[in-house]
Design an enzyme around this catalytic site. Sequence first.
Site, PDB file in Angstrom:
ATOM      1  N   LYS A  64      -0.113   3.725  -2.580  1.00  0.00           N
ATOM      2  CA  LYS A  64      -1.170   4.729  -2.468  1.00  0.00           C
ATOM      3  C   LYS A  64      -0.628   6.156  -2.420  1.00  0.00           C
ATOM      4  CE  LYS A  64      -4.694   1.742  -0.381  1.00  0.00           C
ATOM      5  NZ  LYS A  64      -4.003   0.482  -0.090  1.00  0.00           N
TER       6      LYS A  64
ATOM      7  N   SER B  22       0.790  -1.237   0.000  1.00  0.00           N
ATOM      8  CA  SER B  22       0.000   0.000   0.000  1.00  0.00           C
ATOM      9  C   SER B  22       0.816   1.277   0.000  1.00  0.00           C
ATOM     10  CB  SER B  22      -0.942   0.013   1.209  1.00  0.00           C
ATOM     11  OG  SER B  22      -1.999  -0.902   1.018  1.00  0.00           O
TER      12      SER B  22
ATOM     13  N   SER C 114      -5.765   3.323   4.877  1.00  0.00           N
ATOM     14  CA  SER C 114      -5.277   2.588   3.700  1.00  0.00           C
ATOM     15  C   SER C 114      -6.392   1.758   3.078  1.00  0.00           C
ATOM     16  CB  SER C 114      -4.091   1.695   4.087  1.00  0.00           C
ATOM     17  OG  SER C 114      -3.366   1.310   2.939  1.00  0.00           O
TER      18      SER C 114
END
Length: 592
Positions: free
Chosen positions: A381, A378, A435
């Site tokens: 992101k 993640s 997240s």
Amino acid sequence: MSSTLLQSWVPAIGWALLNFVWQGLVVGALAWAALGFLRQAGPRWRYAVCAWSLLICLCLPLAHLVWMLSGDAGSRLPSQLTALPAWLQAVAAQLPALVTAWGLGVMLMALRLGAGLAWLGTLRRRAGPAPQAWQQRMDALAKRLNLGRKVTLGLLPELSSPVTLGLLRPLVLMPTALLSGMPPALLEALLAHELAHVRRWDYLANLLQSLVESLLFFHPVVWCLSGQMRDAREEVADELAAQALDDPRRLAKALQALSLQQAALTPPLAIAANGGKLLQRLERLLAPQAQSAGWKMALPALLVAAASLWMQTQPRLGAGGQASEVAGLAAPNQSARLPSMPQLLQLPVNARHMLLLDESSGAVLMSKDADTAVPIASITKLMTAMVALDARPDLDEPLRIEAGDLNPSRPSAAHLPIGANISRLSALKLTLMPSDNRAAAALARNYAGGTPAFVRAMQAKAQSLGLTQTRFVDPAGILPGNVSSATEVAKIAAAASHYPEIARISSEQSARVGVDGRARAVRNTNPLVGEEGWDIQLSKTGYTSVAGSCLTMRFKSGGQQFTVVLLDADDSAERMRDAGRIRANIAMLHSS
């Protein structure tokens, strides 16, 4: 006999204990004033102040007891009690209960002390002999310390630090793991520290100190003085060991390496190398303060001048696992900012790939396989948020969660249901803080050209940043095809920090976002954000079974900006421990 005890001994002991309550406070106040006055004088002076103060604490009630039991005072005691005010007579009536409670406390403390001594005896019997080569090394160190007594070296597997025990037959016990897990030069430095304790008869001093604690267990001043005395004892042993080694940095490095071993219980009454305040001990070894000669310390003018200078120049220390090999590299142009001490701070981290960067200079302070491309989960992101903001969208525009956002491989940390309505700003917050994968998917799907165009824009953004090892195949980081290296993740974090929305959102501990018109509380996946001692400017975590636990942060320490990247740690706990070690070592570099 029982009548004599009740009429003389019990009141005498009781009044001695009660009077020591205020007497101990006076001794403590004077001791603290002396410690502050002799702050620049070094640990030997602080040790002496604490030792004499504890001796006075013991002597005061004993002297009071002897006086109360003396012929004249003892004979006048009954008549004196009747002449006391009513409230003191009420106190006197409770003296038998007070003395009984004190006696029970002393018995418990004595049992504790006896159990500690019995445990030390067990350790002595269970210890195995050390290799002859190491015994010879320790004998040579003992000669350099002018130690006339024979000291035996033994091995014991369950210890985490070398410890010293025994008075007439001193024994240094060394953890078996250290024999093979620590460089010989560092282990020799730890043994020199233990031999310094033997030379100073610290085992006897520690035993007597424990006896005072047992008799006067009820007074906090006794425990405070005792703690200060133990801290000073370790620093004095450090000084003697450093003199014997002619290399204070070697002992500092050994103590630092020892602190990174898995902690275990130190035997009570034993003298351990990992005792005291470790960071203060490291500071004293690495940057010792100049000390005046003993006769000069008696001159008030010189003391005031030294204390004033100390207050202006004393460095501050920050807060400070398992072994792995990491090269600590200090940049050559950083001598005025971060001292170059790569041999002192070879920092173990659990993460398989890491980078520590001084943003003010671009210097790589520490790295571990930082140029290998691996899945980043993640952390993706951060790029997702940048591409979404590059389109200059209306952040208040509502986005709808659709069925395509609910792919089983793309779970929702915020539990967003199909049909939920969120603003684009809320989607950014949900993407960066908890997240949330579905929020990231919604941002990509609502990009001009849809998700495929969004992923192409992510790759184009990476190329514009000069990233040659970074690839993106989805906006949430779920797929293992999202890869980068620690070096290039640091560049992604640097680029993201120039987006005020990303920097602000990712550095918030918690926030409230609107989902279907209702405020919902969310928290940052990085538990260090908002924690005391951390000044985090940007943060993003990540985890998949393939990528492991990942983290990138930009944070300030000592007025400088740093970026840390940790990829493929075993779990989130190890990831946080790595970050904590890095921050503690940066603080120590500033202080030295």
